[in-house]
Structure formats: C-alpha cells, structure tokens
Motif scaffolding. Structure first.
Motif, mmCIF file in Angstrom:
data_model
loop_
_atom_site.group_PDB
_atom_site.id
_atom_site.type_symbol
_atom_site.label_atom_id
_atom_site.label_comp_id
_atom_site.label_asym_id
_atom_site.label_seq_id
_atom_site.Cartn_x
_atom_site.Cartn_y
_atom_site.Cartn_z
ATOM 1 N N SER A 376 39.180 34.274 38.105
ATOM 2 C CA SER A 376 38.328 35.044 38.214
ATOM 3 C C SER A 376 37.447 36.051 36.831
ATOM 4 N N GLN A 380 33.273 34.760 39.654
ATOM 5 C CA GLN A 380 33.530 36.261 40.436
ATOM 6 C C GLN A 380 34.110 35.849 41.928
ATOM 7 N N GLY A 382 35.377 37.805 45.496
ATOM 8 C CA GLY A 382 35.644 38.927 46.580
ATOM 9 C C GLY A 382 36.837 39.078 46.880
ATOM 10 N N GLU A 383 37.295 39.955 47.832
ATOM 11 C CA GLU A 383 38.621 40.151 48.622
ATOM 12 C C GLU A 383 38.834 39.265 49.039
ATOM 13 N N TYR A 464 41.227 41.276 42.878
ATOM 14 C CA TYR A 464 39.298 42.515 43.190
ATOM 15 C C TYR A 464 39.217 43.551 42.692
ATOM 16 N N LEU A 465 39.733 44.424 43.312
ATOM 17 C CA LEU A 465 40.463 45.959 43.518
ATOM 18 C C LEU A 465 40.807 46.573 42.177
ATOM 19 N N VAL A 467 40.769 44.621 39.150
ATOM 20 C CA VAL A 467 39.643 44.250 38.097
ATOM 21 C C VAL A 467 37.899 45.486 38.541
ATOM 22 N N GLU A 468 37.443 45.563 39.624
ATOM 23 C CA GLU A 468 36.494 46.424 40.111
ATOM 24 C C GLU A 468 37.372 48.410 39.261
ATOM 25 N N CYS A 469 38.463 48.264 39.604
ATOM 26 C CA CYS A 469 38.750 49.437 38.619
ATOM 27 C C CYS A 469 38.815 49.705 37.104
ATOM 28 N N LYS A 472 34.054 50.140 32.116
ATOM 29 C CA LYS A 472 33.308 49.193 31.955
ATOM 30 C C LYS A 472 33.540 48.035 30.660
ATOM 31 N N LYS A 475 35.667 45.382 31.827
ATOM 32 C CA LYS A 475 35.292 44.807 32.466
ATOM 33 C C LYS A 475 34.049 43.369 31.032
ATOM 34 N N TYR A 479 35.151 39.777 31.465
ATOM 35 C CA TYR A 479 34.152 38.490 31.470
ATOM 36 C C TYR A 479 34.044 37.747 30.522
#
Length: 510
Positions: A376, A380, A382-383, A464-465, A467-469, A472, A475, A479
């Motif tokens: 990741s 990118q 996903g779940e 995924y969850l 990273v989403e949390c 900014k 992240k 990345y």
C-alpha cells in the motif's frame, strides 16, 4: 563490487565574512564521517546497488550541525581496512570487501579509518561518530568535540536475566562462590578492555557479534551468559526493543537492569576528529553542538533543532520487560513438587503443540499484514485484493522484480526493506518467501503473486481502514513511496522528499 557512500549535501544559509562576534562557519568545507552502526543511534540500510542510507540519533546530530555550520559531508560505514578491524576466521586469507556488513558495528574498526596515518588511503575519513566513549587512549590518537547531550547518563550498566545481584562488587563475590557465570562484553569496543583492566577479578567472556535485540535474546537463551555489560543508553534501548519484539523472556526469564550504572569510568560520548584537521573545525563544531544542546524550542524568533527533540524515539527506561531483581523465594512440599511434575509431563507436549500452532498462525498473519502495508506504500489499495487494477499489479510486479517477468527471494527482501515500517526478522522474511513461493521453485510468476495476494483478504481490509484513518500529514509521509512518485522523481528524489516531510513533521511538533 565497489560500494559508494550515501552523500548528503546541505545548502542552508550562506557563507559570509565573519566578525569576531558572529557565529563560526566552515564555508562549505567538505568532510567524510565514519559512523558505526548501533540500532537507533546509527541505522544503515544497503540497497541492491550497494548504496547506503543512514538514519538515527547520531546522524541527526551531524545534519543539525551541518545545517548551521555550513559544511557538506559524506557518511561511510567502517571500511574494514583499519588497523583495529576484526575479521572472522572464515574470511582470513580472502580479499577484503570494502564496507562489508561484518565491520559496521565495530567501534575500534571505525575509529581506525580516522586515526590511521595513511594519507593515500581511499578509506580514510575526517571524523568518527556513534556512541563513542571519550577515553584517554583515544585522546592520544585523535581530537574530540565537546560531549553531546542527551544522554545524560553514560556509565557502563549490567543487565540480563540473572537475579539477586546488588552491584558489581556483589557479582564478583558470587562468581567466586560459583553462584554466577561470566559477564559478556562485546569485542572491538574500548569499554570491554577498560572493564577487564579496571575489574581484574570479574569473570568475563568476549562475544564477537553485534548488540541487536535478536542477538542478545539468543545469547541469553543459549546459555552463553545471563549477564552483559554495555553503556547505559544502549542497554535501555535494547530492553525497550526486546519488549517491542516479544523477546523479553529468554528461557522464561525476564531481562532487566542489574544494579545502577557505574558512577566512574567511561561516561561521555563525543565525535572523534582527525588530528590533522585545522583547529577552527573543532571550535565551529563545539559552538554549534552547544547551540543545539541549549537552544529553546519555545523561542518563536529562532528555529531550534534541539538534540533533546531527537532523543525520545531512541531510548527506553530499562523496565519494559518487567524484570524483578529480587523475586520472592517460595518453598513447596515434596508431594506438591511430584504433583506439579506429573501434571507438566502430561500437559507439556499438548501445551507446546498448542503454543507452537498459535505462534505460527500469529506470525503468518503478522507477516501478511506487513506485506500489505508495503504494497500500500506503492499503490492505492481497497478493502480487498480483488479491487486492485491489473495495470497497477503489473507495474508493482515490474517494480519488485525488474523486467524479467518474475520475482525471486532477493527481489522480495529488497522490496520489504523499508525502515519506516515494522521490522521483520530473517526467520519471518524466509517464512514470507515460502508462503509466496508455494511451489518452491525459487521464482514467483505474476499469477502466483496474485494468488498469494488473494490469501491476504483479511489483512487488506485491516490495512485499508488503518490508512484511511491516518491524519493528513501521516498519509502524506506514507504515500511518499508511490510508484508514480518513483517514476517521476527517481528513488533518490523520493528519499529526499520523505526526509523533508519527516523533518517538517518534527518541526510542527515543537
């Protein structure tokens, strides 16, 4: 193959004429530093091309001073060609390999690159840096900067699994009574020679390998010794890392500090300077080191990269493993001992099998999650692995294995060598490769790689969850290693971007 150092050029500020009251500058002089590897203090990562990446507290000190004193520098591991370098028995008679990993943790070896009087030697450097004690003997061969702080406590410290020891004097008496074994000291360190000279009655054993937590755990577990002696800051970090990696209890005995650090002897750490350098180099280093040790991070009119801000991520307390120096003594009746023994004989095999199966299951889940974290960083996700576009997967496989259309074990290990993600041991990396290379052919095709990805569905959702949390800024750092960034800026450019983002994050914390 020749290995070139990782070169760092800093262009902050500008050289100018100096009045007597202005801070000293080195006007873009260029210096070569030998740095000795020790986890957290100096971390060295070598890529497949033989290039090095350096990080850690001691490297941060060099960066901070260089940014103020206006000089450029190169960092090198110990070359292995110094007069005090220890070669393994297997390498005697063979050609030396410059900057081999065998020498990276050898302090006297790194010191030799500076103090050996060989003007034409391509491996000669100007400074040696790391957790180097300032010693009288070193003062005869080199010059030193002022000691750097933190750490504030630098004395030698006993640690291990042995209990019921008050201090070093008590340990020596217990050794005479055959109640305690030898104290392990790390070879190729000035402190080891000093301990053996200062305490001739202390029974010691020299070990020839490094001080990473895995080595320390094995040393205690295989019975080589149950007590070691190292500088206090190193000991507290080792115990902290043992706890983080689940290695606190070799042979079911907890590791901890034994007594207090020595109140005399070696205690101060500094940067060694080649004697032939001009004296204004010492003055400039000392001024800016003092500045970084005394400046205030609360001053709105001054940018202060205080050494104290770098230090918290390095050290621990030494209490992380729950060691008890004087455990309570308990007595049992003969009947109770027989009953416990019988129960253990019956239940031990079953418990051992259960524990082994559970530990293996946890390890495989952990290395799969670490694999998905690495993936990741590049693309990118996903779940579910089924959400990955075929085009992105093809780019990823080419990034890992090159243009040969397949991936071998070395490719996978190099890809997983990311110091910003959780550490994987040699055993875990081997287990990961075995899981990916199901057929055991030594090469993994794109199809086999995708099949392994589909076995990681649970980990895809977790990562995924998480990273989403992320905030900014986190992240943005995470990345940095996107394939699109690598294609645009190149690997060196991506490293610079990542370093700048980390540096900005540190400043924002202040």
């Amino acid at each position: 193959m020749w290995k070139f150092s990782f070169s760092v050029l800093l262009f902050i500020g500008k050289a100018s004429s100096q009045s007597p009251s202005s801070p000293p500058q080195l006007n873009w002089a260029h210096f070569r530093f030998t740095v000795v590897e020790s986890s957290g203090w100096v971390d060295i990562v070598e890529d497949s091309k033989g290039d090095f990446e350096f990080s850690g507290y001691c490297v941060d000190i060099i960066r901070a001073v260089a940014s103020r004193a206006n000089f450029t520098y190169e960092l090198f591991p110990p070359s292995g060609f110094g007069s005090f370098c220890n070669r393994s028995k297997d390498d005697v008679g063979k050609p030396k390999i410059p900057y081999s990993s065998d020498y990276r943790g050898q302090y006297l070896c790194g010191q030799s690159d500076v103090q050996d009087d060989v003007a034409s030697n391509n491996y000669t450097t100007d400074f040696f840096h790391g957790m180097f004690y300032v010693t009288p003997h070193r003062y005869l061969q080199n010059r030193f900067t002022i000691p750097f702080l933190p750490p504030t406590i630098g004395g030698m410290q006993l640690f291990g699994t042995a209990t019921r020891i008050h201090n070093l004097t008590d340990l020596i008496q217990q050794q005479r009574d055959n109640k305690q074994g030898p104290v392990c000291l790390v070879d190729n360190m000035a402190a080891a020679d000093w301990i053996r000279t200062a305490f001739p009655d202390l029974k010691t054993a020299l070990i020839g390998y490094g001080t990473n937590p895995t080595d320390i755990h094995l040393l205690f577990e295989d019975g080589t010794c149950d007590i070691m002696m190292l500088p206090y800051p190193k000991v507290t970090r080792i115990i902290m890392l043992l706890e983080q990696r689940g290695l606190c209890k070799p042979n079911n005995q907890r590791v901890g500090l034994i007594g207090a650090p020595l109140s005399f002897g070696f205690s101060q750490f500094a940067i060694g300077i080649r004697k032939t350098l001009r004296r204004d180099v010492d003055d400039t280093f000392n001024y800016w080191m003092n500045y970084h040790m005394t400046c205030s991070s609360t001053d709105e009119n001054e940018t202060c990269d205080s050494f104290a801000q770098y230090y918290p991520s390095v050290g621990g307390t030494g209490n992380e493993c729950g060691y008890i120096a004087f455990p309570p003594e308990m007595g049992l009746s003969v009947a109770a001992i027989w009953g416990i023994t019988a129960a253990m004989l019956l239940l031990f095999p079953l418990g051992l099998l259960t524990y082994y199966c559970h530990a293996q299951w946890k390890m495989h889940r952990r290395i799969r999650k670490r694999f998905v974290w690495q993936l990741s960083r590049n693309i990118q996700i996903g779940e579910s692995p089924d959400d990955l576009p075929a085009e992105k997967l093809a780019q990823l496989i080419e990034h890992i294995g090159g243009n040969k259309g397949s991936i071998d074990e070395k490719d996978l290990r190099n890809w997983m060598a990311d110091i910003h993600l959780p550490f994987l041991s040699e055993y875990e990396l081997a287990a990961l490769w075995k899981a990916v290379d199901k057929k055991g052919q030594g090469l993994v095709t794109g199809v086999e790689f995708i099949v392994f990805l589909r076995s990681c569905k649970r980990e895809f959702k977790q990562v995924y969850l998480e990273v989403e949390c992320m905030p900014k800024k986190e992240k943005l750092k995470f990345y940095c290693q996107r394939l699109s960034s690598i294609q645009l800026d190149g690997k060196d450019g991506v490293r610079r971007n990542e370093y700048n983002i980390n540096r900005m994050a540190k400043r924002n914390v202040r």
